[in-house]
Write an enzyme that holds these catalytic residues in place. Sequence first.
Site, PDB file in Angstrom:
ATOM      1  CE  LYS A 116       9.918   3.635   4.076  1.00  0.00           C
ATOM      2  NZ  LYS A 116       9.670   2.257   3.663  1.00  0.00           N
ATOM      3  CE  LYS A 199       5.717   6.113   9.684  1.00  0.00           C
ATOM      4  NZ  LYS A 199       5.186   5.638   8.458  1.00  0.00           N
ATOM      5  CE  LYS A 202       7.941  -3.330  10.299  1.00  0.00           C
ATOM      6  NZ  LYS A 202       7.523  -3.689   8.929  1.00  0.00           N
TER       7      LYS A 202
HETATM    8  P1  AMP Z   1       5.215  -1.296   7.727  1.00  0.00           P
HETATM    9  O1  AMP Z   1       5.949  -1.420   9.000  1.00  0.00           O
HETATM   10  O2  AMP Z   1       5.530  -0.009   7.026  1.00  0.00           O
HETATM   11  O3  AMP Z   1       5.314  -2.483   6.846  1.00  0.00           O
HETATM   12  O4  AMP Z   1       3.676  -1.174   8.132  1.00  0.00           O
HETATM   13  C1  AMP Z   1       2.815  -2.278   8.295  1.00  0.00           C
HETATM   14  C2  AMP Z   1       1.457  -1.826   8.779  1.00  0.00           C
HETATM   15  O5  AMP Z   1       1.555  -1.204  10.058  1.00  0.00           O
HETATM   16  C3  AMP Z   1       0.778  -0.787   7.867  1.00  0.00           C
HETATM   17  O6  AMP Z   1      -0.609  -1.024   7.821  1.00  0.00           O
HETATM   18  C4  AMP Z   1       1.073   0.516   8.555  1.00  0.00           C
HETATM   19  O7  AMP Z   1       0.114   1.526   8.269  1.00  0.00           O
HETATM   20  C5  AMP Z   1       1.008   0.107  10.017  1.00  0.00           C
HETATM   21  N1  AMP Z   1       1.830   0.995  10.841  1.00  0.00           N
HETATM   22  C6  AMP Z   1       3.164   1.185  10.733  1.00  0.00           C
HETATM   23  N2  AMP Z   1       3.608   2.074  11.650  1.00  0.00           N
HETATM   24  C7  AMP Z   1       2.514   2.455  12.363  1.00  0.00           C
HETATM   25  C8  AMP Z   1       2.299   3.347  13.469  1.00  0.00           C
HETATM   26  N3  AMP Z   1       3.311   4.019  14.014  1.00  0.00           N
HETATM   27  N4  AMP Z   1       1.043   3.483  13.943  1.00  0.00           N
HETATM   28  C9  AMP Z   1      -0.003   2.802  13.390  1.00  0.00           C
HETATM   29  N5  AMP Z   1       0.131   1.944  12.354  1.00  0.00           N
HETATM   30  C10 AMP Z   1       1.371   1.764  11.846  1.00  0.00           C
END
Ligand code: AMP
Length: 347
Positions: A116, A199, A202
Amino acid sequence: MSETVQNRIFSGVQPTGNLHLGNYLGAIRNFVRLQDDYECIFCVVDMHAITVWQDPKELIHNTREVAASYIAAGVDPKKHIIFNQSRVSAHAELGWIFNCVARIGWLNRMTQFKDKAGKNREKVSTGLYVYPNLMAADILAYKATHVPVGEDQKQHLELTRDIAMKFNTDFGREVFPITEPLIMGAATRVMSLRDGSKKMSKSDPSDLSRITMLDDADTVAKKIRKAVSDPNPLPGAGILGDNGEIDSEFRQERPEALNLLNIYAALNDETLGDVLGRYEGKGFADFKKDLTDLAVEKLGPIGAEMKRLMVDDRSYLDGILKDGGERAAALAKPVLDEVYDAVGFLR
Ligand code: AMP
Ligand code: TRP
């Protein structure tokens, strides 16, 4: 002493917009599946979100969006707790103590910070650096025993375990449990639709890289149609070894194909082997049509319910977060008391 519960889940999602298929398959869907076996606390981690700049109005909107996604996906907010992090001061209070427990060397190893911050290391917020300490505080303020997340959070959860162990050792008391990660399903790491080496995220500048939970059917169709694939026919179950491991050449040469196959398997609740068995020798055009139908069937009703909650039932949604915050604060209070006592804070 606060009681130790054997089966308590804590997990969180950042309200940073663009909730996507990876969030759903890697995290939110598993929340729903685990709720019958665990006492659950599902948080919208707004304090984590502000480690990078968030427009205040959008932050409020996005906080409601994540809360709505939990409920629309099927989490029962009466039985379990849904709230936004900033309502419960224990997160910040325990986070500070963990800033004094975790070591700089531990944080320097965090790959998410490196990704990041990139070349911008000197310009990012100090909050982004100590983010994993706050995440440990989220979990341990409730003595949570299990944490369902996508694979990208594994390293942060190892740090949470290190912090719990060091605290227990330093203060000579078994205050914190050693938390277990729950990384479940066929899609623990959903990749970008535009680049199978990144990956799904967002913050990817390309909207085409992700399917969001609010995309309508036409948008889902367009994104899947434009998803990077290759001209070769789909392989059969021959690419799977005896233990289900995927042939490394296939993995390396056709990451986008593998990603679409994994997404299909996860959405349809089957193994990769099942999907390969059905599509062996077929081309991507047919497969993508079926994947579109499946994604629309599974995500469409959730997206519609999210919109309904956010537009027509906002006061219900806000009530859930308020009530959840009060219940969460009541659970965290005795844990904080125990921690302050262990540390030697006069009260
Ligand atoms: P975040 O968007 O970083 O707040 O992630 C929220 C949840 O979604 C966390 O448990 C992450 O590990 C999961 N997550 C985010 N991006 C991915 C992805 N590309 N594939 C699988 N899980 C994801
Ligand atoms: N760091 C997680 C993410 O970016 C979000 C998060 C914050 C979290 N606190 C948590 C996840 C506690 C699980 C438990 O995805």
